[in-house]
Design a protein around this motif. Structure first.
Motif, PDB file in Angstrom:
ATOM      1  N   GLU A  53      35.381  41.474  43.407  1.00 22.20           N
ATOM      2  CA  GLU A  53      35.125  42.126  42.561  1.00 22.20           C
ATOM      3  C   GLU A  53      34.480  43.304  42.929  1.00 22.20           C
ATOM      4  O   GLU A  53      34.480  44.584  41.773  1.00 22.20           O
ATOM      5  CB  GLU A  53      33.215  40.447  42.235  1.00 22.20           C
ATOM      6  CG  GLU A  53      33.788  40.139  41.398  1.00 22.20           C
ATOM      7  CD  GLU A  53      32.941  38.809  41.115  1.00 22.20           C
ATOM      8  OE1 GLU A  53      31.322  39.222  41.636  1.00 22.20           O
ATOM      9  OE2 GLU A  53      32.917  38.141  40.850  1.00 22.20           O
ATOM     10  N   VAL A  56      37.784  45.337  42.050  1.00 24.44           N
ATOM     11  CA  VAL A  56      37.686  45.335  40.568  1.00 24.44           C
ATOM     12  C   VAL A  56      37.080  46.229  40.018  1.00 24.44           C
ATOM     13  O   VAL A  56      37.058  47.033  38.850  1.00 24.44           O
ATOM     14  CB  VAL A  56      37.321  43.670  39.662  1.00 24.44           C
ATOM     15  CG1 VAL A  56      37.517  44.557  38.739  1.00 24.44           C
ATOM     16  CG2 VAL A  56      38.622  43.353  40.281  1.00 24.44           C
ATOM     17  N   LYS A  57      35.673  46.298  40.133  1.00 26.68           N
ATOM     18  CA  LYS A  57      34.761  47.414  39.547  1.00 26.68           C
ATOM     19  C   LYS A  57      34.837  49.341  39.925  1.00 26.68           C
ATOM     20  O   LYS A  57      34.855  48.983  38.764  1.00 26.68           O
ATOM     21  CB  LYS A  57      33.391  47.154  40.546  1.00 26.68           C
ATOM     22  CG  LYS A  57      32.612  48.209  39.470  1.00 26.68           C
ATOM     23  CD  LYS A  57      31.173  47.663  40.371  1.00 26.68           C
ATOM     24  CE  LYS A  57      29.684  48.912  39.655  1.00 26.68           C
ATOM     25  NZ  LYS A  57      28.458  48.254  39.471  1.00 26.68           N
ATOM     26  N   GLU A  60      39.997  48.482  38.348  1.00 29.28           N
ATOM     27  CA  GLU A  60      40.355  47.564  37.821  1.00 29.28           C
ATOM     28  C   GLU A  60      41.081  46.906  36.718  1.00 29.28           C
ATOM     29  O   GLU A  60      41.204  45.778  36.481  1.00 29.28           O
ATOM     30  CB  GLU A  60      38.321  47.897  36.170  1.00 29.28           C
ATOM     31  CG  GLU A  60      39.389  49.672  35.607  1.00 29.28           C
ATOM     32  CD  GLU A  60      38.587  49.603  34.262  1.00 29.28           C
ATOM     33  OE1 GLU A  60      38.711  50.337  33.576  1.00 29.28           O
ATOM     34  OE2 GLU A  60      37.107  49.557  34.618  1.00 29.28           O
ATOM     35  N   ARG A  61      42.543  47.806  36.822  1.00 33.17           N
ATOM     36  CA  ARG A  61      43.505  47.482  36.707  1.00 33.17           C
ATOM     37  C   ARG A  61      44.383  47.288  37.641  1.00 33.17           C
ATOM     38  O   ARG A  61      45.594  46.620  37.587  1.00 33.17           O
ATOM     39  CB  ARG A  61      44.369  48.729  36.377  1.00 33.17           C
ATOM     40  CG  ARG A  61      43.591  49.244  34.835  1.00 33.17           C
ATOM     41  CD  ARG A  61      44.328  49.927  34.168  1.00 33.17           C
ATOM     42  NE  ARG A  61      45.621  50.095  33.347  1.00 33.17           N
ATOM     43  CZ  ARG A  61      46.131  48.731  32.700  1.00 33.17           C
ATOM     44  NH1 ARG A  61      44.755  48.424  31.702  1.00 33.17           N
ATOM     45  NH2 ARG A  61      47.204  48.967  32.107  1.00 33.17           N
ATOM     46  N   HIS A  66      42.617  40.641  39.627  1.00 26.58           N
ATOM     47  CA  HIS A  66      41.772  39.580  39.948  1.00 26.58           C
ATOM     48  C   HIS A  66      42.814  38.184  38.954  1.00 26.58           C
ATOM     49  O   HIS A  66      41.692  37.250  39.693  1.00 26.58           O
ATOM     50  CB  HIS A  66      42.070  39.683  37.831  1.00 26.58           C
ATOM     51  CG  HIS A  66      41.570  41.316  37.026  1.00 26.58           C
ATOM     52  ND1 HIS A  66      40.357  41.192  36.508  1.00 26.58           N
ATOM     53  CD2 HIS A  66      41.820  42.348  37.959  1.00 26.58           C
ATOM     54  CE1 HIS A  66      39.818  42.025  36.023  1.00 26.58           C
ATOM     55  NE2 HIS A  66      40.855  43.360  37.169  1.00 26.58           N
ATOM     56  N   GLU A  89      43.518  38.231  32.466  1.00 22.60           N
ATOM     57  CA  GLU A  89      43.418  40.232  32.688  1.00 22.60           C
ATOM     58  C   GLU A  89      44.439  40.253  33.687  1.00 22.60           C
ATOM     59  O   GLU A  89      45.293  41.493  33.708  1.00 22.60           O
ATOM     60  CB  GLU A  89      41.773  39.868  33.356  1.00 22.60           C
ATOM     61  CG  GLU A  89      42.177  41.998  34.026  1.00 22.60           C
ATOM     62  CD  GLU A  89      41.747  42.435  32.227  1.00 22.60           C
ATOM     63  OE1 GLU A  89      42.432  43.680  32.185  1.00 22.60           O
ATOM     64  OE2 GLU A  89      41.341  41.177  31.196  1.00 22.60           O
TER      65      GLU A  89
END
Length: 120
Positions: A53, A56-57, A60-61, A66, A89
Motif C-alpha cells: 500500500e 501504491v500510494k 499509484e499506476r 495492485h 485496478e
C-alpha cells in the motif's frame, strides 16, 4: 513468478533488489514473495499489505503492486471485495496483465456461486 515457486521467486527478487535498491516494481515483488514464501499468517499478510500500500500510494499506476495486493488478500483471509478492487485496478492499468483478469474472473464466479446458494 511460477505457481508454487515462491522461495525461488524470493531469491530472485532479493538479488534484483541488491542490484537495484528502492525500485518500486522490485519492492512490490519482494513484499509479495516474502509473504507467499512464508506461512501466510495474518501478521505476514499485514506486513506485506503495508509495504504494498505504501508503494501504491507513491506509485499509484504500478499495476503489479495492485495485483500483489489482491493476491495477498486472497491467500491470507479471502478479503474478496478488496481483492476484486485490486485486481480490477491492476488490469485497468495494464490490460496485458492477464493473471489479474483471471483472478478477477475467478473471484466473480466464486461470488456468483455463493449468492446462488444463498437464494436456494
Amino acid at each position: 513468478m511460477r505457481a508454487g515457486q515462491y522461495k525461488r521467486s524470493l531469491d530472485e527478487y532479493q538479488r534484483a533488489d541488491a542490484l537495484n535498491p528502492n525500485q518500486p516494481e522490485i519492492q512490490a515483488g519482494l513484499a509479495y514473495s516474502e509473504f507467499a514464501a512464508g506461512t501466510h499468517v495474518k501478521q505476514a499478510a499485514n506486513k506485506a499489505l503495508e509495504v504494498l500500500e505504501a508503494i501504491v500510494k507513491e506509485h499509484e499506476r504500478l499495476a503489479s503492486a495492485h495485483y500483489f495486493i489482491g493476491m495477498v488478500c486472497v491467500m491470507s483471509d479471502g478479503a474478496t471485495s478488496r481483492a476484486i478492487t485490486a485486481f480490477a485496478e491492476a488490469h485497468s492499468l495494464n490490460p496485458r496483465l492477464v493473471e489479474a483478469q483471471r483472478q478477477l474472473t475467478s473471484l466473480r464466479i466464486k461470488i456468483g456461486r455463493a449468492s446462488c446458494r444463498e437464494r436456494v
